[in-house]
Structures are given as structure tokens and as C-alpha cells.
Design a protein around this motif. Structure first.
Motif, PDB file in Angstrom:
ATOM      1  N   GLN A 139     -24.352  21.919 -19.020  1.00  0.00           N
ATOM      2  CA  GLN A 139     -24.768  22.209 -17.646  1.00  0.00           C
ATOM      3  C   GLN A 139     -24.644  23.689 -17.328  1.00  0.00           C
ATOM      4  O   GLN A 139     -25.516  24.284 -16.680  1.00  0.00           O
ATOM      5  CB  GLN A 139     -23.935  21.390 -16.662  1.00  0.00           C
ATOM      6  CG  GLN A 139     -24.433  21.484 -15.224  1.00  0.00           C
ATOM      7  CD  GLN A 139     -25.866  21.012 -15.086  1.00  0.00           C
ATOM      8  OE1 GLN A 139     -26.156  19.854 -15.402  1.00  0.00           O
ATOM      9  NE2 GLN A 139     -26.763  21.882 -14.635  1.00  0.00           N
ATOM     10  N   ILE A 174     -27.558  25.407 -18.942  1.00  0.00           N
ATOM     11  CA  ILE A 174     -28.798  25.141 -18.196  1.00  0.00           C
ATOM     12  C   ILE A 174     -28.853  25.971 -16.922  1.00  0.00           C
ATOM     13  O   ILE A 174     -29.920  26.483 -16.534  1.00  0.00           O
ATOM     14  CB  ILE A 174     -28.908  23.634 -17.878  1.00  0.00           C
ATOM     15  CG1 ILE A 174     -29.154  22.837 -19.161  1.00  0.00           C
ATOM     16  CG2 ILE A 174     -30.026  23.369 -16.863  1.00  0.00           C
ATOM     17  CD1 ILE A 174     -29.096  21.329 -18.972  1.00  0.00           C
ATOM     18  N   ASN A 175     -27.711  26.138 -16.263  1.00  0.00           N
ATOM     19  CA  ASN A 175     -27.670  26.882 -14.999  1.00  0.00           C
ATOM     20  C   ASN A 175     -28.124  28.328 -15.140  1.00  0.00           C
ATOM     21  O   ASN A 175     -28.475  28.962 -14.139  1.00  0.00           O
ATOM     22  CB  ASN A 175     -26.245  26.868 -14.428  1.00  0.00           C
ATOM     23  CG  ASN A 175     -25.823  25.502 -13.938  1.00  0.00           C
ATOM     24  OD1 ASN A 175     -26.638  24.586 -13.804  1.00  0.00           O
ATOM     25  ND2 ASN A 175     -24.531  25.333 -13.673  1.00  0.00           N
ATOM     26  N   THR A 192     -30.477  29.438 -17.586  1.00  0.00           N
ATOM     27  CA  THR A 192     -31.688  29.582 -18.392  1.00  0.00           C
ATOM     28  C   THR A 192     -32.792  30.292 -17.605  1.00  0.00           C
ATOM     29  O   THR A 192     -32.806  30.297 -16.375  1.00  0.00           O
ATOM     30  CB  THR A 192     -32.203  28.216 -18.866  1.00  0.00           C
ATOM     31  OG1 THR A 192     -32.354  27.350 -17.725  1.00  0.00           O
ATOM     32  CG2 THR A 192     -31.255  27.591 -19.863  1.00  0.00           C
ATOM     33  N   TYR A 221     -35.691  26.084 -24.479  1.00  0.00           N
ATOM     34  CA  TYR A 221     -34.379  25.914 -25.095  1.00  0.00           C
ATOM     35  C   TYR A 221     -34.278  24.505 -25.693  1.00  0.00           C
ATOM     36  O   TYR A 221     -34.559  23.523 -24.990  1.00  0.00           O
ATOM     37  CB  TYR A 221     -33.262  26.110 -24.070  1.00  0.00           C
ATOM     38  CG  TYR A 221     -33.324  27.420 -23.320  1.00  0.00           C
ATOM     39  CD1 TYR A 221     -32.504  28.496 -23.660  1.00  0.00           C
ATOM     40  CD2 TYR A 221     -34.208  27.591 -22.250  1.00  0.00           C
ATOM     41  CE1 TYR A 221     -32.550  29.695 -22.961  1.00  0.00           C
ATOM     42  CE2 TYR A 221     -34.273  28.791 -21.548  1.00  0.00           C
ATOM     43  CZ  TYR A 221     -33.447  29.836 -21.907  1.00  0.00           C
ATOM     44  OH  TYR A 221     -33.505  31.028 -21.209  1.00  0.00           O
ATOM     45  N   SER A 241     -31.839  16.880 -19.940  1.00  0.00           N
ATOM     46  CA  SER A 241     -33.020  17.688 -20.238  1.00  0.00           C
ATOM     47  C   SER A 241     -33.772  18.060 -18.969  1.00  0.00           C
ATOM     48  O   SER A 241     -33.826  17.299 -17.998  1.00  0.00           O
ATOM     49  CB  SER A 241     -33.951  16.923 -21.177  1.00  0.00           C
ATOM     50  OG  SER A 241     -33.321  16.649 -22.411  1.00  0.00           O
ATOM     51  N   THR A 242     -34.340  19.256 -18.989  1.00  0.00           N
ATOM     52  CA  THR A 242     -35.184  19.743 -17.887  1.00  0.00           C
ATOM     53  C   THR A 242     -36.552  20.095 -18.453  1.00  0.00           C
ATOM     54  O   THR A 242     -36.845  19.829 -19.622  1.00  0.00           O
ATOM     55  CB  THR A 242     -34.553  20.990 -17.229  1.00  0.00           C
ATOM     56  OG1 THR A 242     -34.596  22.074 -18.167  1.00  0.00           O
ATOM     57  CG2 THR A 242     -33.106  20.722 -16.820  1.00  0.00           C
ATOM     58  N   VAL A 298     -35.626  22.771 -21.051  1.00  0.00           N
ATOM     59  CA  VAL A 298     -34.411  22.563 -21.839  1.00  0.00           C
ATOM     60  C   VAL A 298     -34.447  21.140 -22.390  1.00  0.00           C
ATOM     61  O   VAL A 298     -34.503  20.173 -21.614  1.00  0.00           O
ATOM     62  CB  VAL A 298     -33.135  22.765 -21.004  1.00  0.00           C
ATOM     63  CG1 VAL A 298     -31.898  22.534 -21.867  1.00  0.00           C
ATOM     64  CG2 VAL A 298     -33.099  24.151 -20.390  1.00  0.00           C
ATOM     65  N   ASP A 338     -27.599  33.960 -19.506  1.00  0.00           N
ATOM     66  CA  ASP A 338     -28.694  33.352 -20.255  1.00  0.00           C
ATOM     67  C   ASP A 338     -28.381  33.476 -21.751  1.00  0.00           C
ATOM     68  O   ASP A 338     -28.225  34.581 -22.270  1.00  0.00           O
ATOM     69  CB  ASP A 338     -30.007  34.064 -19.924  1.00  0.00           C
ATOM     70  CG  ASP A 338     -31.230  33.385 -20.536  1.00  0.00           C
ATOM     71  OD1 ASP A 338     -31.060  32.465 -21.372  1.00  0.00           O
ATOM     72  OD2 ASP A 338     -32.361  33.785 -20.189  1.00  0.00           O
TER      73      ASP A 338
END
Length: 316
Positions: A22, A25-26, A28, A34, A55-56, A59, A119
């Protein structure tokens, strides 16, 4: 640009890995893609789903099962116990990343007990030349005479301050394949069965010695009661025994809880902290004494890295 990031975990480390992912991800960038891969041997369906569901749009979180045949030479024997306490095959998984994923010429590896504050592309884009990998020297060694003695007498690395911590790695995966790192690893572990306080880390330090790019300390800030906190750490690594889910006053603990408060495992993590007793904390500190006992026993072994290096080249 696709940035490959790897973690190696056992099933019970899922909550900590979730918080680390997390935090990554915050930070990226929408300009990058990713791919996060978690190397496991076994994991519950519930934990697999919870991790992959992180996943996003850019990501992608995947779980990858390690082939048992690859790790067969690594035995559940005393010399492969992490810091002399327990055996976990997962500490060795990182060594196989270059072979398992030949599509990548570079890759980032992170321990699950990390928090990423920038990042990760910034680290991935560092030019490490023809070095095998990049990591930070382990700052704890400078303030622990026990580990200074171990690295000089048992590992034969001088000065001991150049000994790296491999909880944060930028791999030159192409070089690992080209130089046949894993073949060298198999050869050494089967021939000498080196006893180490940090088995996987010792092999990386020894086999790649003098082909390691040293990252600035901000990339692997670890709790250390001997020095003040590093300002604006890029990655925090809760190495050794002082985990924020066990100690509420650990250095850099605020970075962990700031991310964890919005994580699905938050309540479970707070419960772990509440249930970890003063006796448990004392046992964690006592583990340093156990390390001292192990160092003294290693010095008496027939084969130590320092002894073997007098008659055989262990480097690639």
C-alpha cells in the motif's frame, strides 16, 4: 515503462506485505506501470485474494509459487536458520528472481517489513553500471562489535562496514544470469554448508563482493537505537527484532502506522501489538545474545567464508 518489484513472503507475513505494498502504491506515478510479484511456496486463498485485489489501473499485484525443485538444495538444517533462531525458506527466494523472470534485465526487491516513502521508479532508474546489484551497507554493523567480529572473522570481509543488507535490492538481473550466480550458489551451499547468522545475505555479499553498488542510506533506513533517525527516508526497513506491530516506540514506527490505518489488516495489526507482552519484547532483545552464541560457534566451524577464501575463489 514497466517496473518489476518483488517480495518474498510466507503466508503469515501477508498483513505486513499488504501495508508495504500500500505504501508503494501511494507513491506511484500514473506515467509508469508497476508489476508487483510475491514469491511464495504456500498461501491461503483468502490471503492471495486480499493481496491481488490491491491492484490498481497501473499497479498489478500477482502471487507466484516457487518451484520446489529450485529450492531443494536448501535444507532445513541449522546452518540455514535465520540469525540462529528459525528456518524460513522464503529468505532464499530472492536469489532466484533473475532466473525465474528472464524477461527483466533489472528488478527491485523489497522485504515485506518495509515502508516506501517515494516513487520506487526513482530507485529503479539508478544507473548501477556493471555491478551485480545495489543495496545499502548495513548501518547497524558499525555499532555492534559482535557483528563487526562476525564479518571480519567468519566472513572475511574488510572493512566490515561495506557489508550490505539485502532487504532492499536493485537487481542487475541480466548480470546474475550472465555470470551464472545461481550455479555458484548451488555449488557453495552443497559443498560447504556455510553456517551464517544471515544465510541468504551472506551468499549475496560473498559471491558478489566488490561488484555491489552502495545506495545512499536513505534507501534502507532501519531502526537503530545507537543513531538518530535518518531524515526523510525513502524506504524504512524494520529489520531484526524491532517491528512496529510488536514495539510501540520503535524508530520510524509512525511511517508504518500512517499507512496501516487505512489497510484492511489494521485491526489485526493493532491486536498483535496489544498482545505482544513485555516478556515477548524481552525475548526479542535476548535474541541478540543468541546471535553472540552463534557467532562464537561459527568461528570454530571447519568451513567459514574466511577460511575457504584462503584456498578457493567464492566470487563470480
Amino acid at each position: 515503462m514497466t517496473i518489476p518489484i518483488f517480495y518474498t513472503i510466507s503466508d503469515n507475513y501477508t498483513p505486513y506485505a499488504s501495508v508495504s505494498i500500500q505504501s508503494l502504491i501511494n507513491h506511484t506515478s500514473p506515467e509508469n506501470d508497476y508489476t508487483i510479484t510475491l514469491l511464495v511456496q504456500s498461501i491461503s486463498d483468502e490471503h492471495r485474494e486480499s493481496l491481488e485485489n490491491m491492484s490498481t489501473e497501473n499497479v498489478h499485484v500477482n502471487v507466484f509459487h516457487i518451484n520446489d525443485d529450485m529450492v531443494k538444495p536448501i535444507h532445513n538444517s541449522e546452518e540455514n536458520y535465520l540469525r540462529g533462531q528459525f528456518f524460513t525458506m522464503s529468505i532464499f527466494y530472492r536469489l532466484f528472481i533473475p532466473e525465474l523472470f528472464p524477461q527483466y534485465d533489472k528488478a527491485v526487491y523489497l522485504d515485506a517489513d518495509t515502508i516506501v516513502n517515494t516513487d520506487i521508479a526513482e530507485m529503479y532508474n539508478i544507473d548501477i553500471g556493471d555491478n551485480m546489484f545495489a543495496s545499502c551497507p548495513d548501518l547497524s554493523i558499525r555499532y555492534m562489535p559482535l557483528l563487526q567480529e562476525y564479518i571480519k572473522k567468519c566472513q572475511g570481509i574488510f572493512p566490515p562496514e561495506k557489508y550490505i543488507n539485502n532487504g532492499v535490492i536493485l537487481f542487475n538481473t541480466k548480470a546474475f544470469r550472465d555470470k551464472h550466480f545461481i550455479d555458484k550458489f548451488y555449488y557453495l551451499i552443497e559443498k560447504y554448508h556455510f553456517d551464517n547468522v544471515d544465510p541468504d545475505q551472506a551468499y549475496m555479499n560473498e559471491i558478489c563482493e566488490d561488484k555491489i553498488y552502495h545506495l545512499p542510506k536513505e534507501w534502507d533506513a532501519m531502526p537503530n537505537e545507537s543513531i538518530p533517525e535518518i531524515e526523510d527516508p525513502k524506504i524504512v526497513h524494520y529489520n531484526l527484532f524491532f517491528k512496529p506491530w510488536h514495539f510501540d516506540d520503535v524508530q520510524y514506527g509512525n511511517y508504518f502506522w500512517e499507512v496501516a490505518k487505512d489497510n484492511e489488516y489494521y485491526d489485526e495489526l493493532r491486536q498483535q501489538l496489544a498482545e505482544f507482552t513485555d516478556e515477548d519484547r524481552q525475548r526479542a532483545r535476548d535474541d541478540l545474545a543468541k546471535m553472540a552464541e552463534k557467532v562464537k560457534s561459527i568461528e570454530k566451524e571447519e568451513y567459514t567464508w574466511a577460511k575457504v577464501k584462503k584456498f578457493e575463489n567464492v566470487r563470480i
